[in-house]
Write a protein that holds these residues in place. Structure first.
Motif, PDB file in Angstrom:
ATOM      1  N   SER A  14      59.899 116.659  15.936  1.00 50.53           N
ATOM      2  CA  SER A  14      60.624 116.227  17.121  1.00 50.53           C
ATOM      3  C   SER A  14      59.645 115.745  18.181  1.00 50.53           C
ATOM      4  CB  SER A  14      61.434 117.406  17.678  1.00 50.53           C
ATOM      5  OG  SER A  14      61.987 117.079  18.931  1.00 50.53           O
ATOM      6  N   VAL A  15      59.979 114.623  18.814  1.00 50.80           N
ATOM      7  CA  VAL A  15      59.160 114.165  19.931  1.00 50.80           C
ATOM      8  C   VAL A  15      59.513 114.922  21.213  1.00 50.80           C
ATOM      9  CG1 VAL A  15      58.680 111.880  18.983  1.00 50.80           C
ATOM     10  CG2 VAL A  15      60.692 112.223  20.401  1.00 50.80           C
ATOM     11  N   ASP A  16      60.669 115.569  21.258  1.00 48.77           N
ATOM     12  CA  ASP A  16      61.093 116.349  22.428  1.00 48.77           C
ATOM     13  C   ASP A  16      61.874 117.587  21.973  1.00 48.77           C
ATOM     14  OD1 ASP A  16      61.963 117.346  24.857  1.00 48.77           O
ATOM     15  OD2 ASP A  16      62.713 115.416  25.592  1.00 48.77           O
ATOM     16  N   PRO A  17      61.150 118.636  21.561  1.00 50.02           N
ATOM     17  CA  PRO A  17      61.839 119.832  21.061  1.00 50.02           C
ATOM     18  C   PRO A  17      62.827 120.448  22.044  1.00 50.02           C
ATOM     19  CG  PRO A  17      59.536 119.902  20.455  1.00 50.02           C
ATOM     20  CD  PRO A  17      59.696 118.743  21.401  1.00 50.02           C
ATOM     21  N   ASP A  18      62.498 120.457  23.344  1.00 48.60           N
ATOM     22  CA  ASP A  18      63.425 121.049  24.322  1.00 48.60           C
ATOM     23  C   ASP A  18      64.758 120.313  24.331  1.00 48.60           C
ATOM     24  OD1 ASP A  18      61.742 123.122  25.321  1.00 48.60           O
ATOM     25  OD2 ASP A  18      60.664 121.641  26.522  1.00 48.60           O
ATOM     26  N   ALA A  19      64.716 118.986  24.332  1.00 53.46           N
ATOM     27  CA  ALA A  19      65.951 118.193  24.328  1.00 53.46           C
ATOM     28  C   ALA A  19      66.723 118.396  23.031  1.00 53.46           C
ATOM     29  CB  ALA A  19      65.626 116.716  24.531  1.00 53.46           C
ATOM     30  N   ASP A  20      66.013 118.489  21.931  1.00 55.76           N
ATOM     31  CA  ASP A  20      66.698 118.674  20.650  1.00 55.76           C
ATOM     32  C   ASP A  20      67.376 120.038  20.560  1.00 55.76           C
ATOM     33  OD1 ASP A  20      66.042 116.143  19.851  1.00 55.76           O
ATOM     34  OD2 ASP A  20      64.311 116.771  18.670  1.00 55.76           O
ATOM     35  N   VAL A  21      66.700 121.077  20.999  1.00 54.41           N
ATOM     36  CA  VAL A  21      67.316 122.411  20.992  1.00 54.41           C
ATOM     37  C   VAL A  21      68.552 122.410  21.884  1.00 54.41           C
ATOM     38  CG1 VAL A  21      67.008 124.819  21.687  1.00 54.41           C
ATOM     39  CG2 VAL A  21      65.220 123.668  20.374  1.00 54.41           C
ATOM     40  N   LEU A  22      68.447 121.787  23.054  1.00 53.88           N
ATOM     41  CA  LEU A  22      69.599 121.708  23.959  1.00 53.88           C
ATOM     42  C   LEU A  22      70.766 120.973  23.296  1.00 53.88           C
ATOM     43  CD1 LEU A  22      70.806 122.252  26.741  1.00 53.88           C
ATOM     44  CD2 LEU A  22      69.734 120.111  27.513  1.00 53.88           C
ATOM     45  N   TRP A  23      70.478 119.861  22.614  1.00 49.44           N
ATOM     46  CA  TRP A  23      71.536 119.109  21.933  1.00 49.44           C
ATOM     47  C   TRP A  23      72.234 119.968  20.887  1.00 49.44           C
ATOM     48  CZ3 TRP A  23      72.886 117.558  17.045  1.00 49.44           C
ATOM     49  CH2 TRP A  23      73.872 116.579  16.957  1.00 49.44           C
ATOM     50  N   LEU A  51      63.308 125.247  13.193  1.00 51.13           N
ATOM     51  CA  LEU A  51      62.086 125.236  13.989  1.00 51.13           C
ATOM     52  C   LEU A  51      61.689 123.801  14.263  1.00 51.13           C
ATOM     53  CD1 LEU A  51      60.126 127.968  12.009  1.00 51.13           C
ATOM     54  CD2 LEU A  51      61.638 128.267  13.977  1.00 51.13           C
ATOM     55  N   PHE A  52      61.260 123.525  15.481  1.00 52.88           N
ATOM     56  CA  PHE A  52      60.936 122.169  15.894  1.00 52.88           C
ATOM     57  C   PHE A  52      59.433 122.008  16.063  1.00 52.88           C
ATOM     58  CE2 PHE A  52      65.276 122.940  16.958  1.00 52.88           C
ATOM     59  CZ  PHE A  52      65.914 121.756  16.638  1.00 52.88           C
ATOM     60  N   ASN A  53      58.847 121.155  15.209  1.00 53.47           N
ATOM     61  CA  ASN A  53      57.426 120.820  15.302  1.00 53.47           C
ATOM     62  C   ASN A  53      57.273 119.658  16.276  1.00 53.47           C
ATOM     63  OD1 ASN A  53      56.609 122.593  13.141  1.00 53.47           O
ATOM     64  ND2 ASN A  53      57.464 121.090  11.737  1.00 53.47           N
ATOM     65  N   LYS A  54      56.481 119.827  17.330  1.00 53.85           N
ATOM     66  CA  LYS A  54      56.242 118.761  18.297  1.00 53.85           C
ATOM     67  C   LYS A  54      55.350 117.698  17.659  1.00 53.85           C
ATOM     68  CE  LYS A  54      55.783 116.967  22.524  1.00 53.85           C
ATOM     69  NZ  LYS A  54      56.137 115.574  22.442  1.00 53.85           N
ATOM     70  N   VAL A  55      55.813 116.435  17.703  1.00 55.17           N
ATOM     71  CA  VAL A  55      55.042 115.300  17.187  1.00 55.17           C
ATOM     72  C   VAL A  55      54.964 114.232  18.278  1.00 55.17           C
ATOM     73  CG1 VAL A  55      55.587 115.724  14.747  1.00 55.17           C
ATOM     74  CG2 VAL A  55      57.073 114.250  16.102  1.00 55.17           C
ATOM     75  N   ASP A  56      53.981 113.354  18.170  1.00 54.79           N
ATOM     76  CA  ASP A  56      53.761 112.329  19.183  1.00 54.79           C
ATOM     77  C   ASP A  56      54.689 111.127  19.070  1.00 54.79           C
ATOM     78  OD1 ASP A  56      51.703 113.771  20.383  1.00 54.79           O
ATOM     79  OD2 ASP A  56      50.213 112.920  19.032  1.00 54.79           O
ATOM     80  N   LYS A  57      55.155 110.838  17.862  1.00 51.76           N
ATOM     81  CA  LYS A  57      56.022 109.674  17.687  1.00 51.76           C
ATOM     82  C   LYS A  57      57.016 109.948  16.566  1.00 51.76           C
ATOM     83  CE  LYS A  57      52.669 107.362  14.740  1.00 51.76           C
ATOM     84  NZ  LYS A  57      51.904 106.171  14.487  1.00 51.76           N
ATOM     85  N   PRO A  58      58.159 109.271  16.611  1.00 51.31           N
ATOM     86  CA  PRO A  58      59.150 109.464  15.538  1.00 51.31           C
ATOM     87  C   PRO A  58      58.625 108.895  14.227  1.00 51.31           C
ATOM     88  CG  PRO A  58      59.908 107.819  17.108  1.00 51.31           C
ATOM     89  CD  PRO A  58      58.622 108.366  17.634  1.00 51.31           C
ATOM     90  N   PRO A  59      59.221 109.292  13.112  1.00 53.47           N
ATOM     91  CA  PRO A  59      58.762 108.791  11.817  1.00 53.47           C
ATOM     92  C   PRO A  59      59.080 107.309  11.646  1.00 53.47           C
ATOM     93  CG  PRO A  59      60.769 110.012  11.526  1.00 53.47           C
ATOM     94  CD  PRO A  59      60.359 110.189  12.973  1.00 53.47           C
ATOM     95  N   ALA A  60      58.377 106.686  10.736  1.00 48.64           N
ATOM     96  CA  ALA A  60      58.675 105.297  10.388  1.00 48.64           C
ATOM     97  C   ALA A  60      60.088 105.213   9.828  1.00 48.64           C
ATOM     98  CB  ALA A  60      57.664 104.801   9.367  1.00 48.64           C
ATOM     99  N   MET A  61      60.722 104.098  10.052  1.00 47.33           N
ATOM    100  CA  MET A  61      62.099 103.912   9.579  1.00 47.33           C
ATOM    101  C   MET A  61      62.149 103.304   8.175  1.00 47.33           C
ATOM    102  SD  MET A  61      63.848 105.224  11.940  1.00 47.33           S
ATOM    103  CE  MET A  61      65.507 104.739  11.564  1.00 47.33           C
TER     104      MET A  61
END
Length: 73
Positions: A14-23, A51-61
Protein backbone atom coordinates in the motif's frame (compact mmCIF):
# COMPACT_ATOMS: atom_id res chain seq x y z
CA UNK A 1 -10.02 -35.67 10.33
CA UNK A 2 -7.85 -32.57 10.02
CA UNK A 3 -9.19 -29.19 11.13
CA UNK A 4 -10.36 -26.74 8.48
CA UNK A 5 -7.39 -24.69 7.27
CA UNK A 6 -7.42 -20.98 8.06
CA UNK A 7 -5.41 -17.91 7.20
CA UNK A 8 -3.64 -16.06 10.00
CA UNK A 9 -2.86 -12.98 7.92
CA UNK A 10 -2.50 -11.59 4.43
CA UNK A 11 -0.05 -8.92 3.29
CA UNK A 12 -1.07 -6.12 0.95
CA UNK A 13 1.32 -3.51 -0.46
CA UNK A 14 0.00 0.00 0.00
CA UNK A 15 1.20 3.50 -0.79
CA UNK A 16 -1.01 4.81 2.06
CA UNK A 17 -1.67 2.18 4.74
CA UNK A 18 -3.60 4.59 6.99
CA UNK A 19 -6.07 5.44 4.21
CA UNK A 20 -6.44 1.80 3.25
CA UNK A 21 -7.16 0.66 6.81
CA UNK A 22 -9.72 3.46 7.14
CA UNK A 23 -11.39 2.39 3.87
CA UNK A 24 -11.63 -1.25 4.95
CA UNK A 25 -13.02 -0.41 8.41
CA UNK A 26 -15.73 1.68 6.74
CA UNK A 27 -16.63 -1.07 4.28
CA UNK A 28 -16.47 -3.85 6.89
CA UNK A 29 -17.75 -2.41 10.19
CA UNK A 30 -16.98 -5.59 12.14
CA UNK A 31 -13.24 -4.97 11.59
CA UNK A 32 -10.93 -2.68 13.53
CA UNK A 33 -7.69 -0.84 12.90
CA UNK A 34 -4.55 -1.87 14.70
CA UNK A 35 -1.00 -3.02 14.27
CA UNK A 36 0.84 -6.32 14.29
CA UNK A 37 4.60 -6.81 14.17
CA UNK A 38 5.03 -3.10 13.51
CA UNK A 39 2.70 -3.04 10.48
CA UNK A 40 -0.64 -1.30 10.10
CA UNK A 41 -3.30 -3.98 10.32
CA UNK A 42 -6.96 -4.63 9.82
CA UNK A 43 -8.27 -7.03 12.48
CA UNK A 44 -11.38 -9.10 11.85
CA UNK A 45 -13.58 -10.91 14.36
CA UNK A 46 -12.60 -14.32 12.91
CA UNK A 47 -8.92 -13.72 13.82
CA UNK A 48 -7.79 -12.97 10.27
CA UNK A 49 -5.55 -9.94 9.83
CA UNK A 50 -4.72 -7.95 6.73
CA UNK A 51 -1.28 -6.39 7.11
CA UNK A 52 -0.28 -3.39 5.04
CA UNK A 53 3.29 -3.12 3.76
CA UNK A 54 4.20 0.52 3.02
CA UNK A 55 5.56 0.90 -0.53
CA UNK A 56 6.68 3.97 -2.48
CA UNK A 57 4.63 3.38 -5.62
CA UNK A 58 1.74 1.20 -6.78
CA UNK A 59 2.52 -1.94 -8.76
CA UNK A 60 2.81 -1.95 -12.53
CA UNK A 61 -0.49 -2.48 -14.29
CA UNK A 62 1.01 -4.97 -16.72
CA UNK A 63 0.77 -7.86 -17.23
CA UNK A 64 -2.96 -7.76 -16.46
CA UNK A 65 -4.31 -10.41 -14.15
CA UNK A 66 -6.30 -11.11 -11.00
CA UNK A 67 -3.14 -11.52 -8.92
CA UNK A 68 -2.56 -7.77 -9.18
CA UNK A 69 -5.97 -6.73 -7.91
CA UNK A 70 -8.14 -7.10 -4.85
CA UNK A 71 -11.25 -5.04 -4.43
CA UNK A 72 -14.77 -4.89 -3.11
CA UNK A 73 -17.89 -3.12 -4.15
Amino acid sequence: MLPTPAFHHLHLNSVDPDADVLWYTRQFPSTSAGTWAGLKALHSPNDLMILFNKVDKPPAMSPPGAIWHFGCM
